[in-house]
Write an enzyme that holds these catalytic residues in place. Structure first.
Site, PDB file in Angstrom:
ATOM      1  N   GLU A 129       8.261   1.746   4.538  1.00  0.00           N
ATOM      2  CA  GLU A 129       6.886   0.426   5.976  1.00  0.00           C
ATOM      3  C   GLU A 129       7.311  -0.986   5.247  1.00  0.00           C
ATOM      4  O   GLU A 129       7.420  -1.020   4.332  1.00  0.00           O
ATOM      5  CB  GLU A 129       5.245   0.634   5.848  1.00  0.00           C
ATOM      6  CG  GLU A 129       4.744  -0.327   6.886  1.00  0.00           C
ATOM      7  CD  GLU A 129       3.598  -0.259   6.825  1.00  0.00           C
ATOM      8  OE1 GLU A 129       3.079   0.830   6.317  1.00  0.00           O
ATOM      9  OE2 GLU A 129       3.225  -0.848   7.429  1.00  0.00           O
ATOM     10  N   HIS A 143       1.032  -1.379   0.043  1.00  0.00           N
ATOM     11  CA  HIS A 143       0.293  -0.492  -0.246  1.00  0.00           C
ATOM     12  C   HIS A 143       0.795   1.025  -0.241  1.00  0.00           C
ATOM     13  O   HIS A 143       2.060   1.670   0.228  1.00  0.00           O
ATOM     14  CB  HIS A 143      -0.940   0.114   1.281  1.00  0.00           C
ATOM     15  CG  HIS A 143      -0.289   0.124   2.652  1.00  0.00           C
ATOM     16  ND1 HIS A 143      -0.017  -1.815   3.491  1.00  0.00           N
ATOM     17  CD2 HIS A 143      -0.121   1.233   3.161  1.00  0.00           C
ATOM     18  CE1 HIS A 143       0.703  -0.519   4.852  1.00  0.00           C
ATOM     19  NE2 HIS A 143       0.883   0.416   4.477  1.00  0.00           N
ATOM     20  N   HIS A 168       3.999   7.694   3.197  1.00  0.00           N
ATOM     21  CA  HIS A 168       5.172   6.210   2.865  1.00  0.00           C
ATOM     22  C   HIS A 168       3.974   5.097   2.103  1.00  0.00           C
ATOM     23  O   HIS A 168       3.347   4.830   1.542  1.00  0.00           O
ATOM     24  CB  HIS A 168       5.108   5.609   5.136  1.00  0.00           C
ATOM     25  CG  HIS A 168       3.471   4.853   5.310  1.00  0.00           C
ATOM     26  ND1 HIS A 168       2.904   5.338   5.742  1.00  0.00           N
ATOM     27  CD2 HIS A 168       3.534   2.731   5.061  1.00  0.00           C
ATOM     28  CE1 HIS A 168       1.806   4.824   6.050  1.00  0.00           C
ATOM     29  NE2 HIS A 168       2.012   3.143   5.748  1.00  0.00           N
TER      30      HIS A 168
HETATM   31 CO    CO Z   1       1.401   1.871   5.911  1.00  0.00          CO
END
Ligand code: CO
Length: 138
Positions: free
Chosen positions: A132, A8, A83
């Protein structure tokens, strides 16, 4: 360590309802999840799938009080890309690999919004991108 798919893109937003309406109506988000609070991180989270499938969008809005998303929004009042999240098969192995490369991992590995363990790497060690790393959901 082998990096998996881009799971994502995290986007910080000042107004979650307004952002959901934008992604649904203007961008055609197909499946919009129910927003939920991650109180330890001080954020409201909403995942959505785009009609083409694949990578999700993660909207992040601050809960009352101090949190990293609020600090981000103070610098970027309109919100914006926050992110990128990549999947790995084994979070401990991935953490050791990035630390072995001298990357600054931010805080402990913790439970992420998908219910799998995650950690974050400092953007200064990642060509400007807060990254991440999350274990793949089963
Ligand atoms: Co995230």
């Amino acid at each position: 360590m082998k990096l998996g798919r881009l799971n994502h893109v995290g986007v910080a937003v000042p107004d979650l309802a307004k952002a959901i309406a934008f992604w649904r109506e203007t961008m055609g988000a197909a499946q919009v999840g129910e927003p939920f609070a991650m109180t330890e991180q001080g954020v409201l989270v909403c995942f959505m799938e785009m009609p083409g499938g694949g990578t999700q969008i993660e909207l992040l809005a601050p809960l009352p009080g101090h949190c990293p998303i609020r600090a981000f929004l103070e610098r970027n009042p309109l919100g914006g890309q926050h992110h990128l999240a990549f999947e790995v098969p084994d979070i401990a192995e991935a953490r050791a690999a990035f630390e072995g490369m001298g990357k600054r991992v931010l805080g402990p590995t913790r439970m992420g919004a998908h219910g799998t363990p995650v950690f974050f790497i400092h953007p200064k060690d990642m060509e400007g991108v807060l990254t991440e790393i999350m274990e793949s959901p089963r």
